[in-house]
Every structure is written in structure tokens, then in C-alpha cells.
Design a protein around this motif. Sequence first.
Motif, short mmCIF file in Angstrom:
data_model
loop_
_atom_site.label_atom_id
_atom_site.label_comp_id
_atom_site.label_asym_id
_atom_site.label_seq_id
_atom_site.Cartn_x
_atom_site.Cartn_y
_atom_site.Cartn_z
N ALA A 1 -93.37 -67.70 1.44
CA ALA A 1 -94.02 -67.51 2.76
C ALA A 1 -93.44 -65.95 3.35
CB ALA A 1 -94.43 -68.51 3.76
N PRO A 2 -93.87 -64.91 2.66
CA PRO A 2 -93.04 -63.81 2.97
C PRO A 2 -93.57 -63.22 4.44
CG PRO A 2 -94.57 -63.37 1.04
CD PRO A 2 -94.79 -64.84 1.41
N ASP A 3 -94.64 -63.84 4.68
CA ASP A 3 -95.28 -63.21 6.04
C ASP A 3 -94.63 -64.00 7.35
OD1 ASP A 3 -97.26 -61.61 4.90
OD2 ASP A 3 -98.79 -62.90 4.87
N THR A 4 -93.97 -64.97 7.13
CA THR A 4 -93.12 -65.84 8.15
C THR A 4 -91.65 -65.65 7.97
OG1 THR A 4 -92.81 -67.55 6.64
CG2 THR A 4 -94.87 -67.56 7.99
N THR A 5 -90.94 -65.79 9.29
CA THR A 5 -89.49 -65.66 9.15
C THR A 5 -89.09 -66.97 9.89
OG1 THR A 5 -89.43 -64.55 11.36
CG2 THR A 5 -89.42 -63.27 9.46
N GLN A 6 -87.64 -67.46 9.44
CA GLN A 6 -87.01 -68.39 10.07
C GLN A 6 -85.55 -67.95 10.37
OE1 GLN A 6 -87.51 -71.11 6.71
NE2 GLN A 6 -85.10 -70.85 6.17
N THR A 7 -84.91 -68.47 11.27
CA THR A 7 -83.81 -68.12 11.79
C THR A 7 -82.68 -68.96 10.89
OG1 THR A 7 -84.32 -67.84 13.95
CG2 THR A 7 -81.93 -68.02 13.67
N GLU A 8 -81.69 -68.26 10.47
CA GLU A 8 -80.69 -69.26 9.83
C GLU A 8 -79.23 -68.42 10.37
OE1 GLU A 8 -80.60 -68.78 5.35
OE2 GLU A 8 -82.54 -69.82 5.35
N PHE A 9 -78.40 -69.29 10.38
CA PHE A 9 -77.01 -68.84 10.88
C PHE A 9 -75.72 -69.06 9.90
CE2 PHE A 9 -79.69 -71.51 13.48
CZ PHE A 9 -79.95 -70.86 14.90
N GLU A 10 -74.93 -68.08 10.24
CA GLU A 10 -73.47 -67.99 9.49
C GLU A 10 -72.63 -68.34 10.52
OE1 GLU A 10 -72.18 -64.61 6.88
OE2 GLU A 10 -70.76 -64.46 8.42
N PHE A 11 -71.85 -69.43 10.03
CA PHE A 11 -70.95 -70.11 11.00
C PHE A 11 -69.43 -69.83 10.26
CE2 PHE A 11 -67.86 -73.43 11.98
CZ PHE A 11 -67.90 -73.63 13.49
N THR A 12 -68.42 -69.24 11.00
CA THR A 12 -67.25 -69.04 10.41
C THR A 12 -66.25 -69.84 11.33
OG1 THR A 12 -67.99 -66.88 9.72
CG2 THR A 12 -65.26 -67.28 9.60
N LEU A 13 -65.58 -70.70 10.62
CA LEU A 13 -64.35 -71.27 11.40
C LEU A 13 -63.14 -70.79 11.35
CD1 LEU A 13 -63.78 -74.08 12.88
CD2 LEU A 13 -63.13 -74.99 10.75
N LEU A 14 -62.51 -70.40 12.50
CA LEU A 14 -61.16 -69.68 12.38
C LEU A 14 -59.79 -70.47 12.87
CD1 LEU A 14 -62.78 -66.71 14.80
CD2 LEU A 14 -62.62 -66.83 12.22
N ASN A 15 -58.87 -69.90 12.44
CA ASN A 15 -57.44 -70.92 12.63
C ASN A 15 -57.04 -70.85 14.08
OD1 ASN A 15 -56.74 -68.15 12.98
ND2 ASN A 15 -54.84 -68.56 11.73
N GLU A 16 -57.83 -70.10 15.01
CA GLU A 16 -57.35 -70.08 16.51
C GLU A 16 -58.36 -69.56 17.23
OE1 GLU A 16 -55.19 -66.07 16.87
OE2 GLU A 16 -53.93 -67.63 16.28
N LEU A 17 -58.49 -69.81 18.58
CA LEU A 17 -59.45 -69.38 19.40
C LEU A 17 -59.26 -67.83 19.97
CD1 LEU A 17 -59.48 -72.22 22.21
CD2 LEU A 17 -61.12 -71.74 20.57
#
Length: 93
Positions: free
Chosen positions: A69-85
Motif C-alpha cells: 500500500a504505497p499510498d499509506t504510511t505507518q509509524t515505526e520506532f527504533e528503540f536503543t537501550l543504553l548502558n546508563e541514563l
Amino acid sequence: MTVDFAAETPNESSAEASYETSGEPNGETSTIYTVYLSAAEELIEHIRAADVLNLGFRVESYLVSPDDAPDTTQTEFEFTLLNELPVRVEERD
């Protein structure tokens, strides 16, 4: 913990907060892992887990056009876990 989702992506001219870390000599946190998610519920589970473990994370969202469905879009996420805040650095004018 409350997680808010923006209705729109902020434009590039908007001010962004800068972050520093204290653990690594070059000022960057090390990445534990990165995962790509298509559902906000999965993202929230990852955020809650990082919060319980007192680890930092970075989330980036982007729009994807499915092949079927090239006429539509959806949101995707990249989640990166880090070793500290990350530590937030306030910039003063």
C-alpha cells in the motif's frame, strides 16, 4: 512514568535538548541493543523495562510506506537501550 506521543514530528528549526553522559571517556553511552518496533504498545513495554532496570534509552520514530500500500504510511520506532541514563544539559542564552 508517562509517555506522550507527538501528533507531528517537530520541524528541524525547533530547539533540541542536548545530553551528556559521564560513563564513557568519549562522552557517549554504549549501546546494549537496538530493536525496531511497529506497535506503540511494544515500545511502551521496552520503555518501562528500561525504567525498571534504571537504564537509558533512545527512541526514534519514522514513517514507512508498506510495499502493498504505497499510498499509506505507518509509524515505526527504533528503540536503543543504553548502558546508563543520559544526563540532560540545559543550555542558557
